[in-house]
Design a protein around this motif. Sequence first.
Motif, PDB file in Angstrom:
ATOM      1  N   PHE A  13      19.700 -19.443  -6.755  1.00  0.00           N
ATOM      2  CA  PHE A  13      19.053 -19.716  -5.468  1.00  0.00           C
ATOM      3  C   PHE A  13      18.980 -18.442  -4.628  1.00  0.00           C
ATOM      4  N   ALA A  14      17.894 -18.289  -3.895  1.00  0.00           N
ATOM      5  CA  ALA A  14      17.773 -17.200  -2.933  1.00  0.00           C
ATOM      6  C   ALA A  14      18.671 -17.499  -1.734  1.00  0.00           C
ATOM      7  N   GLU A  15      18.876 -16.496  -0.880  1.00  0.00           N
ATOM      8  CA  GLU A  15      19.719 -16.722   0.307  1.00  0.00           C
ATOM      9  C   GLU A  15      19.068 -17.694   1.281  1.00  0.00           C
ATOM     10  N   THR A  16      17.745 -17.795   1.223  1.00  0.00           N
ATOM     11  CA  THR A  16      17.027 -18.707   2.115  1.00  0.00           C
ATOM     12  C   THR A  16      16.386 -19.828   1.305  1.00  0.00           C
ATOM     13  N   VAL A  17      16.660 -21.066   1.728  1.00  0.00           N
ATOM     14  CA  VAL A  17      16.102 -22.234   1.038  1.00  0.00           C
ATOM     15  C   VAL A  17      15.310 -23.073   2.028  1.00  0.00           C
ATOM     16  N   LEU A  18      14.076 -23.366   1.674  1.00  0.00           N
ATOM     17  CA  LEU A  18      13.265 -24.310   2.457  1.00  0.00           C
ATOM     18  C   LEU A  18      13.482 -25.698   1.872  1.00  0.00           C
ATOM     19  N   MET A  19      13.719 -26.681   2.732  1.00  0.00           N
ATOM     20  CA  MET A  19      13.988 -28.023   2.214  1.00  0.00           C
ATOM     21  C   MET A  19      13.051 -29.084   2.791  1.00  0.00           C
ATOM     22  N   TYR A  53       8.011 -14.886  -1.931  1.00  0.00           N
ATOM     23  CA  TYR A  53       6.883 -14.995  -1.009  1.00  0.00           C
ATOM     24  C   TYR A  53       6.688 -13.622  -0.368  1.00  0.00           C
ATOM     25  N   LYS A  54       5.531 -13.022  -0.612  1.00  0.00           N
ATOM     26  CA  LYS A  54       5.269 -11.653  -0.158  1.00  0.00           C
ATOM     27  C   LYS A  54       6.421 -10.723  -0.548  1.00  0.00           C
ATOM     28  N   GLY A  55       6.891 -10.926  -1.732  1.00  0.00           N
ATOM     29  CA  GLY A  55       7.915 -10.043  -2.290  1.00  0.00           C
ATOM     30  C   GLY A  55       9.351 -10.431  -1.946  1.00  0.00           C
ATOM     31  N   LYS A  56       9.520 -11.390  -1.037  1.00  0.00           N
ATOM     32  CA  LYS A  56      10.893 -11.769  -0.649  1.00  0.00           C
ATOM     33  C   LYS A  56      11.344 -13.004  -1.448  1.00  0.00           C
ATOM     34  N   PRO A  57      12.571 -12.952  -1.970  1.00  0.00           N
ATOM     35  CA  PRO A  57      13.070 -14.118  -2.700  1.00  0.00           C
ATOM     36  C   PRO A  57      13.236 -15.319  -1.776  1.00  0.00           C
ATOM     37  N   VAL A  58      12.824 -16.479  -2.248  1.00  0.00           N
ATOM     38  CA  VAL A  58      12.998 -17.708  -1.467  1.00  0.00           C
ATOM     39  C   VAL A  58      13.106 -18.884  -2.433  1.00  0.00           C
ATOM     40  N   SER A  59      13.918 -19.863  -2.045  1.00  0.00           N
ATOM     41  CA  SER A  59      14.023 -21.080  -2.850  1.00  0.00           C
ATOM     42  C   SER A  59      13.497 -22.266  -2.055  1.00  0.00           C
ATOM     43  N   ILE A  60      13.071 -23.277  -2.802  1.00  0.00           N
ATOM     44  CA  ILE A  60      12.595 -24.516  -2.183  1.00  0.00           C
ATOM     45  C   ILE A  60      13.307 -25.655  -2.889  1.00  0.00           C
ATOM     46  N   ASN A 131      20.074 -22.512  14.522  1.00  0.00           N
ATOM     47  CA  ASN A 131      20.447 -21.102  14.638  1.00  0.00           C
ATOM     48  C   ASN A 131      19.363 -20.388  15.441  1.00  0.00           C
ATOM     49  N   PHE A 132      19.769 -19.610  16.420  1.00  0.00           N
ATOM     50  CA  PHE A 132      18.799 -19.024  17.347  1.00  0.00           C
ATOM     51  C   PHE A 132      17.848 -18.041  16.661  1.00  0.00           C
ATOM     52  N   ASP A 133      18.366 -17.213  15.760  1.00  0.00           N
ATOM     53  CA  ASP A 133      17.504 -16.227  15.079  1.00  0.00           C
ATOM     54  C   ASP A 133      16.424 -16.927  14.247  1.00  0.00           C
ATOM     55  N   LEU A 134      16.842 -17.939  13.494  1.00  0.00           N
ATOM     56  CA  LEU A 134      15.856 -18.656  12.669  1.00  0.00           C
ATOM     57  C   LEU A 134      14.825 -19.345  13.552  1.00  0.00           C
ATOM     58  N   GLU A 231       6.395 -17.577   6.615  1.00  0.00           N
ATOM     59  CA  GLU A 231       6.126 -16.355   7.385  1.00  0.00           C
ATOM     60  C   GLU A 231       7.318 -15.985   8.273  1.00  0.00           C
ATOM     61  N   SER A 232       8.148 -16.985   8.608  1.00  0.00           N
ATOM     62  CA  SER A 232       9.269 -16.734   9.525  1.00  0.00           C
ATOM     63  C   SER A 232      10.440 -16.032   8.835  1.00  0.00           C
ATOM     64  N   ILE A 233      10.423 -16.030   7.522  1.00  0.00           N
ATOM     65  CA  ILE A 233      11.586 -15.496   6.781  1.00  0.00           C
ATOM     66  C   ILE A 233      11.684 -13.970   6.928  1.00  0.00           C
TER      67      ILE A 233
END
Length: 233
Positions: A13-19, A53-60, A131-134, A231-233
């Motif tokens: 899994f990537a560090e960021t997961v969309l669920m 996504y645009k070169g950044k690892p992401v999981s769903i 989380n405020f940053d996200l 796009e927010s990642i």
Amino acid sequence: MSTPHISANVGDFAETVLMPGDPLRAQYIAENFLDDAVQVTGVRNMYGFTGTYKGKPVSIMGSGMGIPSMSIYARELIVSFGVKNIIRIGTCGGIGSDIKIRDVIFAQGASTDSNVNRARVRGTDFAAIANFDLLLNGVNAAKDLGIDAKVGNVFTTDTFYQADDTFYKDLDKLGVLAVDMETAGLYGVAAEYGAKAMALFTVSDHVITGEATPADERQTTFNEMVKIALESI
Ligand code: HPA
């Protein structure tokens, strides 16, 4: 390394997961938005994928419906697979009179009729917040895409079928924007295990006016929300 509900290896899994709630939506996003997506888990058909996504690892990965299902997957992703950021992308029922179907809503906080967050801190009312940053990145991504999103308090319920709409009318008086069934659980789990979480939704129906998004339009609004999240990642 597998958990009771996820069969995958550490690092899958990537560090960021969309669920999204629906695992088939997870598959749809992987196939239509990610590059080089591979399926990394499929226990109980709760599919998870990792790509870029645009070169950044992401999981769903699908979360299923309701706080218990979301909480199980979120905890296992964070604790056993090192996931750092979870972004829920779902649908919600609109509550506020200025909320319209197809609107995009960010859950700044999530009130709930569930007991899970009280159980976390000796019966006290833990404030389940994004989380405020996200959140900031998400709101900025929406702005950049020209989408006028709303941000505020939502309500996570254990009861999809309420006896009547008086409950929602009372929530409306408190400025609650919308109702879903997962976010307060996600925010509680993220806080407990030290991850960041945020949720955004499209309004699929309005629980007071009864208006609902026609089925053929749901995909379009869903795609908009996915774009914001990616796009927010
Ligand atoms: N209630 C709870 N969750 C929801 C709803 C609803 O009406 N619509 C979409 N998610």
